[in-house]
Design a protein around this motif. Structure first.
Motif, short mmCIF file in Angstrom:
data_model
loop_
_atom_site.label_atom_id
_atom_site.label_comp_id
_atom_site.label_asym_id
_atom_site.label_seq_id
_atom_site.Cartn_x
_atom_site.Cartn_y
_atom_site.Cartn_z
N MET A 65 43.55 95.82 -4.14
CA MET A 65 44.19 97.09 -4.47
C MET A 65 45.67 96.94 -4.80
O MET A 65 46.33 97.93 -5.09
N GLU A 66 46.17 95.74 -4.74
CA GLU A 66 47.61 95.51 -4.91
C GLU A 66 47.85 94.52 -6.04
O GLU A 66 47.58 93.33 -5.89
N PRO A 67 48.35 94.99 -7.18
CA PRO A 67 48.54 94.10 -8.33
C PRO A 67 49.54 92.98 -8.10
O PRO A 67 49.59 92.03 -8.89
N ALA A 68 50.33 93.05 -7.03
CA ALA A 68 51.26 91.96 -6.72
C ALA A 68 50.51 90.68 -6.35
O ALA A 68 51.07 89.58 -6.42
N PHE A 69 49.24 90.81 -5.95
CA PHE A 69 48.43 89.65 -5.64
C PHE A 69 47.64 89.23 -6.88
O PHE A 69 46.95 90.05 -7.49
N ALA A 70 47.75 87.98 -7.23
CA ALA A 70 47.00 87.46 -8.37
C ALA A 70 45.53 87.34 -8.02
O ALA A 70 45.18 87.09 -6.86
N LEU A 71 44.67 87.50 -9.01
CA LEU A 71 43.26 87.25 -8.78
C LEU A 71 43.06 85.80 -8.40
O LEU A 71 43.76 84.91 -8.87
N SER A 72 42.11 85.55 -7.53
CA SER A 72 41.76 84.28 -6.90
C SER A 72 42.72 83.91 -5.77
O SER A 72 42.58 82.85 -5.17
N SER A 73 43.68 84.81 -5.45
CA SER A 73 44.49 84.61 -4.25
C SER A 73 43.59 84.69 -3.01
O SER A 73 42.65 85.48 -2.98
N VAL A 74 43.91 83.91 -2.00
CA VAL A 74 43.15 83.94 -0.74
C VAL A 74 44.05 84.50 0.35
O VAL A 74 45.21 84.09 0.48
N VAL A 75 43.52 85.43 1.12
CA VAL A 75 44.29 86.08 2.18
C VAL A 75 43.52 86.06 3.49
O VAL A 75 42.30 85.89 3.52
N ALA A 76 44.26 86.23 4.57
CA ALA A 76 43.67 86.43 5.90
C ALA A 76 43.77 87.91 6.23
O ALA A 76 44.78 88.56 5.93
N ILE A 77 42.73 88.45 6.84
CA ILE A 77 42.69 89.88 7.14
C ILE A 77 43.21 90.13 8.55
O ILE A 77 42.64 89.66 9.53
N GLY A 78 44.30 90.90 8.62
CA GLY A 78 44.90 91.21 9.91
C GLY A 78 44.24 92.37 10.61
O GLY A 78 44.21 92.43 11.85
N SER A 79 43.72 93.32 9.85
CA SER A 79 42.97 94.43 10.43
C SER A 79 42.00 94.96 9.38
O SER A 79 42.24 94.83 8.18
N ASP A 80 40.93 95.55 9.86
CA ASP A 80 39.92 96.10 8.97
C ASP A 80 39.48 97.44 9.55
O ASP A 80 39.79 97.77 10.70
N GLY A 81 38.76 98.19 8.76
CA GLY A 81 38.27 99.47 9.22
C GLY A 81 37.23 100.01 8.26
O GLY A 81 37.10 99.53 7.14
N ILE A 82 36.52 101.04 8.70
CA ILE A 82 35.50 101.66 7.86
C ILE A 82 36.17 102.72 7.01
O ILE A 82 36.77 103.67 7.53
N GLY A 83 36.05 102.59 5.70
CA GLY A 83 36.79 103.47 4.81
C GLY A 83 36.07 104.74 4.42
O GLY A 83 36.74 105.72 4.07
N ASP A 84 34.74 104.76 4.46
CA ASP A 84 34.03 105.90 3.89
C ASP A 84 33.07 106.56 4.87
O ASP A 84 32.11 107.21 4.45
N GLN A 85 33.32 106.41 6.14
CA GLN A 85 32.49 107.08 7.16
C GLN A 85 33.18 108.38 7.57
O GLN A 85 34.10 108.38 8.38
N GLY A 86 32.75 109.48 6.98
CA GLY A 86 33.39 110.75 7.21
C GLY A 86 33.09 111.69 6.07
O GLY A 86 31.99 111.69 5.53
N VAL A 87 34.08 112.48 5.66
CA VAL A 87 33.84 113.45 4.59
C VAL A 87 35.09 113.58 3.71
O VAL A 87 36.21 113.64 4.20
N PHE A 88 34.87 113.57 2.40
CA PHE A 88 35.90 113.94 1.45
C PHE A 88 35.74 115.43 1.17
O PHE A 88 34.69 115.90 0.73
N GLU A 89 36.79 116.19 1.43
CA GLU A 89 36.72 117.63 1.27
C GLU A 89 38.03 118.13 0.67
O GLU A 89 39.10 117.90 1.23
N ARG A 90 37.92 118.77 -0.48
CA ARG A 90 39.09 119.28 -1.20
C ARG A 90 40.12 118.18 -1.46
O ARG A 90 41.33 118.39 -1.31
#
Length: 215
Positions: A65-90
């Motif tokens: 999601m961040e164009p500052a990172f080039a494609l094929s860059s490798v990163v370590a994930i510091g935190s994760d979470g569920i992005g779409d468990q809930g409701v989009f409303e208005r």
């Protein structure tokens, strides 16, 4: 010596490493979980209930999601979470914690997120970023902006949160590595870098595995 469980959604993503880790014999096991949080959670729960692994390692490709990172860059994930468990409303997303289901700071959760507090992401030497896990590849601009702004997410996958959840529940040190194959929202697959990201991911994996085994 440590004993590592190496996890990936597909064998394809880590095949170059599978081909060379026979040298580690009983110190490593590979678990191909399947795609998505449900398959990952079940595969990990089944395996960890009957194993003696001391470190969990997950590797795969991800959207960026961040164009500052080039494609094929490798990163370590510091935190994760569920992005779409809930409701989009208005135009506003409310997750299950926002809706009053559960405490976002209870047990393994921290502010509704699943951080990696084992120290392994920092010791990997790779850029440390936040991630979000979803059940579909994001193409909606409002959703993508929500993941950036509310979750601070740079990486998107379909399995990372389930991996973090299981590792924190079992109390095991863990490390999630991701290589960026595409920018989120880009549906022209000719612009994706699958081959390059998998090569970069496995190069980093093969550098990090000996370090983890020596702990």
């Amino acid at each position: 010596m440590a004993r590592i469980l190496l996890c990936s959604a597909t064998a394809f993503e880590i095949q170059p490493t599978i081909d060379v880790i026979a040298q580690y014999k009983d110190a490593m096991e590979v678990l191909v979980t399947g795609v998505g949080m449900m398959e990952t959670a079940f595969a990990l729960a089944t395996r960890l209930s009957a194993s003696s692994h001391t470190i969990l390692l997950q590797a795969g490709i991800a959207g960026c999601m961040e164009p500052a990172f080039a494609l094929s860059s490798v990163v370590a994930i510091g935190s994760d979470g569920i992005g779409d468990q809930g409701v989009f409303e208005r135009g506003v997303f409310r997750n299950t914690f926002d809706l009053g289901f559960g405490n976002p700071d209870d047990g393994i959760w921290r502010g509704g997120r699943l951080p990696n507090e084992s120290g392994l992401p920092e010791r990997s030497g790779l850029p440390l970023v936040a991630a979000v896990s979803v059940n579909h590849i994001s193409t909606n601009a409002a959703q993508i902006d929500h993941y950036r702004q509310s979750c601070g997410a740079v990486a998107e996958s379909m399995e990372g949160a389930a991996f973090h959840y299981a590792a924190r529940k079992w109390g095991l040190p863990f490390l999630q590595l991701r290589a960026f194959s595409n920018y989120i929202g880009e549906r022209d697959k000719s612009k994706w870098q699958l081959r390059e990201s998998i090569a970069a991911l496995n190069e980093q994996l093969q550098n990090i595995i000996p370090q983890l085994l020596s702990q």
